[in-house]
Design a protein around this motif. Structure first.
Motif, PDB file in Angstrom:
ATOM      1  N   ARG A  42       1.003  -1.268  -0.030  1.00 14.27           N
ATOM      2  CA  ARG A  42      -0.014   0.223   0.112  1.00 14.27           C
ATOM      3  C   ARG A  42       1.036   1.239  -0.106  1.00 14.27           C
ATOM      4  N   SER A  43       0.609   2.204  -0.668  1.00 14.07           N
ATOM      5  CA  SER A  43       1.126   3.496  -0.792  1.00 14.07           C
ATOM      6  C   SER A  43       0.113   4.808  -0.543  1.00 14.07           C
ATOM      7  N   VAL A  44       0.513   5.806  -0.962  1.00 16.19           N
ATOM      8  CA  VAL A  44      -0.345   6.859  -0.866  1.00 16.19           C
ATOM      9  C   VAL A  44      -1.645   6.974  -2.059  1.00 16.19           C
ATOM     10  N   ALA A  45      -2.489   7.640  -2.100  1.00 16.73           N
ATOM     11  CA  ALA A  45      -3.676   7.421  -2.919  1.00 16.73           C
ATOM     12  C   ALA A  45      -3.091   7.661  -4.330  1.00 16.73           C
ATOM     13  N   VAL A  75      -0.466   5.306 -10.682  1.00 20.85           N
ATOM     14  CA  VAL A  75       0.815   5.327 -10.817  1.00 20.85           C
ATOM     15  C   VAL A  75       1.408   3.988 -10.050  1.00 20.85           C
ATOM     16  N   VAL A  76       2.557   3.311 -10.927  1.00 22.76           N
ATOM     17  CA  VAL A  76       3.073   2.153  -9.833  1.00 22.76           C
ATOM     18  C   VAL A  76       4.541   2.465  -9.794  1.00 22.76           C
ATOM     19  N   ILE A  77       4.817   2.215  -8.636  1.00 25.98           N
ATOM     20  CA  ILE A  77       6.424   1.984  -8.095  1.00 25.98           C
ATOM     21  C   ILE A  77       6.628   0.517  -8.440  1.00 25.98           C
ATOM     22  N   LEU A  78       7.548   0.331  -9.034  1.00 24.36           N
ATOM     23  CA  LEU A  78       8.380  -1.109  -9.028  1.00 24.36           C
ATOM     24  C   LEU A  78       9.734  -0.824  -8.805  1.00 24.36           C
ATOM     25  N   THR A  79       9.923  -1.821  -7.617  1.00 18.33           N
ATOM     26  CA  THR A  79      11.316  -1.826  -6.889  1.00 18.33           C
ATOM     27  C   THR A  79      11.640  -3.291  -6.653  1.00 18.33           C
ATOM     28  N   GLY A  80      13.029  -3.399  -6.045  1.00 15.85           N
ATOM     29  CA  GLY A  80      13.445  -4.709  -5.544  1.00 15.85           C
ATOM     30  C   GLY A  80      13.370  -4.757  -4.143  1.00 15.85           C
ATOM     31  N   ASN A  81      13.956  -6.075  -3.758  1.00 18.89           N
ATOM     32  CA  ASN A  81      13.853  -6.380  -2.386  1.00 18.89           C
ATOM     33  C   ASN A  81      15.430  -6.382  -1.773  1.00 18.89           C
ATOM     34  N   ALA A 118       1.584   5.336 -15.192  1.00 16.75           N
ATOM     35  CA  ALA A 118       2.841   5.786 -15.333  1.00 16.75           C
ATOM     36  C   ALA A 118       3.647   4.752 -14.317  1.00 16.75           C
ATOM     37  N   VAL A 119       4.790   4.264 -14.696  1.00 16.28           N
ATOM     38  CA  VAL A 119       5.389   3.140 -13.955  1.00 16.28           C
ATOM     39  C   VAL A 119       6.792   3.666 -13.603  1.00 16.28           C
ATOM     40  N   ILE A 120       7.189   3.643 -12.472  1.00 14.55           N
ATOM     41  CA  ILE A 120       8.516   4.437 -11.894  1.00 14.55           C
ATOM     42  C   ILE A 120       9.294   3.201 -11.372  1.00 14.55           C
ATOM     43  N   ALA A 121      10.528   3.038 -11.767  1.00 14.40           N
ATOM     44  CA  ALA A 121      11.469   1.913 -11.576  1.00 14.40           C
ATOM     45  C   ALA A 121      12.191   2.652 -10.090  1.00 14.40           C
ATOM     46  N   ALA A 122      12.135   2.063  -9.121  1.00 15.07           N
ATOM     47  CA  ALA A 122      12.937   2.735  -7.871  1.00 15.07           C
ATOM     48  C   ALA A 122      14.131   1.702  -7.959  1.00 15.07           C
ATOM     49  N   CYS A 123      15.126   1.868  -8.370  1.00 11.78           N
ATOM     50  CA  CYS A 123      16.379   0.784  -8.730  1.00 11.78           C
ATOM     51  C   CYS A 123      17.004   0.723  -7.294  1.00 11.78           C
ATOM     52  N   ASN A 124      16.949  -0.161  -6.393  1.00  9.40           N
ATOM     53  CA  ASN A 124      17.981  -0.203  -5.148  1.00  9.40           C
ATOM     54  C   ASN A 124      19.075  -1.329  -5.464  1.00  9.40           C
ATOM     55  N   GLY A 125      20.137  -1.206  -5.232  1.00  8.67           N
ATOM     56  CA  GLY A 125      21.273  -2.108  -5.475  1.00  8.67           C
ATOM     57  C   GLY A 125      21.661  -2.535  -6.869  1.00  8.67           C
ATOM     58  N   ALA A 157      10.941   8.035  -4.305  1.00  3.55           N
ATOM     59  CA  ALA A 157       9.931   7.792  -5.178  1.00  3.55           C
ATOM     60  C   ALA A 157       8.398   7.626  -5.155  1.00  3.55           C
ATOM     61  N   THR A 158       7.925   7.582  -3.904  1.00  2.00           N
ATOM     62  CA  THR A 158       6.786   7.943  -3.373  1.00  2.00           C
ATOM     63  C   THR A 158       6.338   9.474  -3.819  1.00  2.00           C
ATOM     64  N   GLU A 159       7.268  10.300  -3.247  1.00  3.76           N
ATOM     65  CA  GLU A 159       6.792  11.918  -3.631  1.00  3.76           C
ATOM     66  C   GLU A 159       6.628  12.129  -5.126  1.00  3.76           C
ATOM     67  N   LEU A 160       7.472  11.722  -5.987  1.00  2.00           N
ATOM     68  CA  LEU A 160       7.379  11.645  -7.260  1.00  2.00           C
ATOM     69  C   LEU A 160       6.084  11.264  -7.686  1.00  2.00           C
ATOM     70  N   ALA A 161       5.706   9.873  -7.366  1.00  2.00           N
ATOM     71  CA  ALA A 161       4.598   9.339  -7.884  1.00  2.00           C
ATOM     72  C   ALA A 161       3.311  10.100  -7.422  1.00  2.00           C
ATOM     73  N   LYS A 162       3.157  10.458  -6.028  1.00  2.00           N
ATOM     74  CA  LYS A 162       2.371  11.511  -5.704  1.00  2.00           C
ATOM     75  C   LYS A 162       1.985  12.439  -6.557  1.00  2.00           C
ATOM     76  N   GLN A 163       3.164  13.217  -6.852  1.00  2.00           N
ATOM     77  CA  GLN A 163       2.904  14.280  -7.675  1.00  2.00           C
ATOM     78  C   GLN A 163       2.259  14.015  -9.077  1.00  2.00           C
ATOM     79  N   ILE A 164       2.748  12.727  -9.686  1.00  2.00           N
ATOM     80  CA  ILE A 164       2.076  12.505 -10.813  1.00  2.00           C
ATOM     81  C   ILE A 164       0.666  12.098 -10.771  1.00  2.00           C
ATOM     82  N   ALA A 165       0.357  11.246  -9.648  1.00  2.00           N
ATOM     83  CA  ALA A 165      -0.994  10.771  -9.358  1.00  2.00           C
ATOM     84  C   ALA A 165      -2.078  11.881  -9.203  1.00  2.00           C
ATOM     85  N   SER A 166      -1.736  13.032  -8.819  1.00  2.00           N
ATOM     86  CA  SER A 166      -2.453  14.185  -8.553  1.00  2.00           C
ATOM     87  C   SER A 166      -2.825  15.006  -9.732  1.00  2.00           C
TER      88      SER A 166
END
Length: 266
Positions: free
Chosen positions: A18-21, A59-65, A105-112, A198-207
């Motif tokens: 779950r994330s922001v609206a 908006v979708v944030i796609l990230t790893g683990n 809109a799909v954002i890749a949040a690239c960790n590691g 990434a969430t802040e960017l996604a929130k901006q786009i989703a608005s």
């Protein structure tokens, strides 16, 4: 590849959070290091398809683990069989194209670690934000392969022929700062702040208006894929539909009333 292998879907390898609206987070949790077995790609495609039909998600944030976004295909999964090779290529190509053609809109949040098919997956996304500790490469050549499923084409679009060939023909790794400098990624964040950024960017786009997000994304991607003329033709189509949309009406009204627009109120 057996019939059972072709049907298998590793649903527990893709976690939804779950994330922001208006925003959903999908986390690649396959082991080790977010490997993209065929069954993992199928699971990711299934999750994306479900979100595509959810009107609350824009908006979708796609990230790893852990310490990896994804290192791409699992070499231990490899089969020297024409059927398996074609199926693996087809599944990866479908996944990347599904992201590009999505209304979301799909954002890749690239960790590691972000390597091979994992990097190609990130390039298929609309935006890439990376942790400052992230590492990027297309190392397939080191095992006698190459960046298929659109990898050679996307990296040339991103970097131009020379820099793309440097990555493809050497397999060398890039740091987050070098990836940002040459345009492979769009933003960078401290390691512990990646998802927040990434969430802040996604929130901006989703608005912003859903229809305008979809129109901008599809015009860019189809123009890049099929050429200038088709991109312009699609712009003309969307110029009419967007001009008659609720989002445009609200934007104009808010401007005249000197207030912030209230989009996506349904």
């Amino acid at each position: 590849m057996t019939e059972n292998q072709g049907r298998k879907i590793e649903r527990d390898a893709i976690l939804q959070e779950r994330s922001v609206a208006g925003v959903a987070i999908l986390r690649i949790a396959s082991k080790p290091l977010g490997v993209l077995r065929i069954s993992v790609k199928k699971a990711l495609r299934e999750r994306l398809a479900a979100l595509e039909t959810d009107p609350a998600i824009r908006v979708v944030i796609l990230t790893g683990n852990g310490n990896a976004f994804s290192v791409g295909s699992d070499i231990r999964d490899f089969e020297a069989d024409e059927g398996w090779l074609l199926a693996a290529e087809d599944e990866e190509k479908k996944l990347n194209e599904q992201i590009e053609m999505s209304r979301l809109a799909v954002i890749a949040a690239c960790n590691g670690h972000c390597h091979g098919g994992g990097l190609v997956l990130a390039m298929a996304c609309d935006l890439r934000i990376a942790a400052d500790s992230a590492v990027f490469s297309l190392p397939e050549i080191k095992v006698g392969a190459f960046a298929s499923a659109g990898g050679t084409q996307r990296v040339c679009q991103f970097l131009g022929k020379g820099r793309a060939m440097d990555m493809l023909l050497t397999g060398r790794a890039l740091s987050g700062s070098e990836a940002l400098e040459i345009g492979l990624i769009d933003r960078i964040a401290p390691e512990g702040e990646l998802i927040d950024a990434a969430t802040e960017l996604a929130k901006q786009i989703a608005s912003l208006p859903t229809e305008a997000i979809e129109a901008s994304k599809r015009c860019v991607n189809e123009g890049l894929r099929y050429g200038w003329a088709q991109g312009i033709e699609l712009e003309t189509k969307y110029a009419v539909s967007l001009g008659l949309s609720e989002g445009a009406a609200e934007g104009q009204k808010a401007f005249l009333e000197k207030r912030a627009p209230r989009f996506n109120q349904d």
